[in-house]
Design a protein around this motif. Structure first.
Motif, PDB file in Angstrom:
ATOM      1  N   ALA A 121      12.373   6.267   2.814  1.00 47.36           N
ATOM      2  CA  ALA A 121      13.662   6.924   2.561  1.00 47.36           C
ATOM      3  C   ALA A 121      13.991   6.917   1.071  1.00 47.36           C
ATOM      4  O   ALA A 121      14.500   7.909   0.531  1.00 47.36           O
ATOM      5  CB  ALA A 121      14.769   6.233   3.349  1.00 47.36           C
ATOM      6  N   GLY A 122      13.705   5.818   0.389  1.00 49.87           N
ATOM      7  CA  GLY A 122      13.921   5.754  -1.053  1.00 49.87           C
ATOM      8  C   GLY A 122      13.040   6.737  -1.795  1.00 49.87           C
ATOM      9  O   GLY A 122      13.469   7.374  -2.763  1.00 49.87           O
ATOM     10  N   GLY A 170      15.289   2.247  -1.855  1.00 53.66           N
ATOM     11  CA  GLY A 170      14.875   1.736  -0.550  1.00 53.66           C
ATOM     12  C   GLY A 170      15.481   0.377  -0.250  1.00 53.66           C
ATOM     13  O   GLY A 170      15.870   0.100   0.887  1.00 53.66           O
ATOM     14  N   SER A 171      15.581  -0.465  -1.260  1.00 53.41           N
ATOM     15  CA  SER A 171      16.189  -1.781  -1.077  1.00 53.41           C
ATOM     16  C   SER A 171      17.673  -1.657  -0.751  1.00 53.41           C
ATOM     17  O   SER A 171      18.186  -2.344   0.139  1.00 53.41           O
ATOM     18  CB  SER A 171      15.998  -2.623  -2.331  1.00 53.41           C
ATOM     19  N   VAL A 172      18.364  -0.774  -1.475  1.00 55.87           N
ATOM     20  CA  VAL A 172      19.797  -0.575  -1.221  1.00 55.87           C
ATOM     21  C   VAL A 172      20.016   0.025   0.167  1.00 55.87           C
ATOM     22  O   VAL A 172      20.886  -0.428   0.923  1.00 55.87           O
ATOM     23  CB  VAL A 172      20.431   0.312  -2.315  1.00 55.87           C
ATOM     24  N   ILE A 173      19.225   1.015   0.531  1.00 56.23           N
ATOM     25  CA  ILE A 173      19.339   1.617   1.863  1.00 56.23           C
ATOM     26  C   ILE A 173      19.052   0.573   2.934  1.00 56.23           C
ATOM     27  O   ILE A 173      19.738   0.499   3.959  1.00 56.23           O
ATOM     28  CB  ILE A 173      18.395   2.830   1.994  1.00 56.23           C
ATOM     29  N   LYS A 200       0.833  -1.206   0.000  1.00 58.76           N
ATOM     30  CA  LYS A 200       0.000   0.000   0.000  1.00 58.76           C
ATOM     31  C   LYS A 200       0.865   1.254   0.000  1.00 58.76           C
ATOM     32  O   LYS A 200       0.550   2.235  -0.678  1.00 58.76           O
ATOM     33  CB  LYS A 200      -0.932  -0.001   1.202  1.00 58.76           C
ATOM     34  N   LEU A 201       1.943   1.231   0.771  1.00 58.48           N
ATOM     35  CA  LEU A 201       2.857   2.372   0.786  1.00 58.48           C
ATOM     36  C   LEU A 201       3.484   2.571  -0.591  1.00 58.48           C
ATOM     37  O   LEU A 201       3.592   3.704  -1.076  1.00 58.48           O
ATOM     38  CB  LEU A 201       3.947   2.164   1.837  1.00 58.48           C
ATOM     39  N   LEU A 202       3.870   1.494  -1.236  1.00 60.39           N
ATOM     40  CA  LEU A 202       4.466   1.596  -2.573  1.00 60.39           C
ATOM     41  C   LEU A 202       3.444   2.110  -3.582  1.00 60.39           C
ATOM     42  O   LEU A 202       3.790   2.881  -4.477  1.00 60.39           O
ATOM     43  CB  LEU A 202       5.037   0.251  -3.000  1.00 60.39           C
ATOM     44  N   PHE A 253      10.244  -2.888   6.346  1.00 55.74           N
ATOM     45  CA  PHE A 253      10.722  -2.365   5.075  1.00 55.74           C
ATOM     46  C   PHE A 253      10.140  -0.989   4.773  1.00 55.74           C
ATOM     47  O   PHE A 253      10.704  -0.237   3.974  1.00 55.74           O
ATOM     48  CB  PHE A 253      10.370  -3.358   3.959  1.00 55.74           C
ATOM     49  N   GLY A 254       9.044  -0.622   5.419  1.00 57.39           N
ATOM     50  CA  GLY A 254       8.376   0.649   5.164  1.00 57.39           C
ATOM     51  C   GLY A 254       9.266   1.872   5.343  1.00 57.39           C
ATOM     52  O   GLY A 254       9.259   2.766   4.484  1.00 57.39           O
TER      53      GLY A 254
END
Length: 93
Positions: free
Chosen positions: A68-69, A37-40, A16-18, A62-63
């Motif tokens: 941040a991404g 976001g995945s890298v961070i 939902k956030l994505l 992960f949110g």
């Protein structure tokens, strides 16, 4: 992930956030936000897990990394995407 490990890996809150990020930023910047976001998340979570001696079964949300991404995509997405497009086009003679 459910079929491989027998448990849920990511909740629907992240999806939902994505979707909300996609509604505000558009498709290209959303992909950038997901990648960033995945890298961070890896850069923050891996040292945490190693230093704390925790295993792969630790739950890490992960949110915040998606947010941040998205913030990085909003703040610096245009120049970073332009540089990526220029590099993807190959060397210029």
């Amino acid at each position: 992930y459910l079929k491989l490990r027998g448990r849920e890996g990511m909740g629907l809150g992240d999806a939902k956030l994505l979707a909300m990020i996609g509604a505000f930023l558009g498709l290209e910047r959303t992909f950038f936000a997901l990648l960033a976001g995945s890298v961070i998340g890896v850069l923050v979570s891996a040292p945490y897990l190693l230093l704390q001696g925790r295993g792969r079964d630790e739950h890490i949300p992960f949110g915040p990394f998606l947010a941040a991404g998205a913030a990085l995509s909003l703040a610096a997405g245009t120049p970073l995407l332009a540089a990526w497009r220029a590099g993807a086009a190959g060397p210029r003679p």
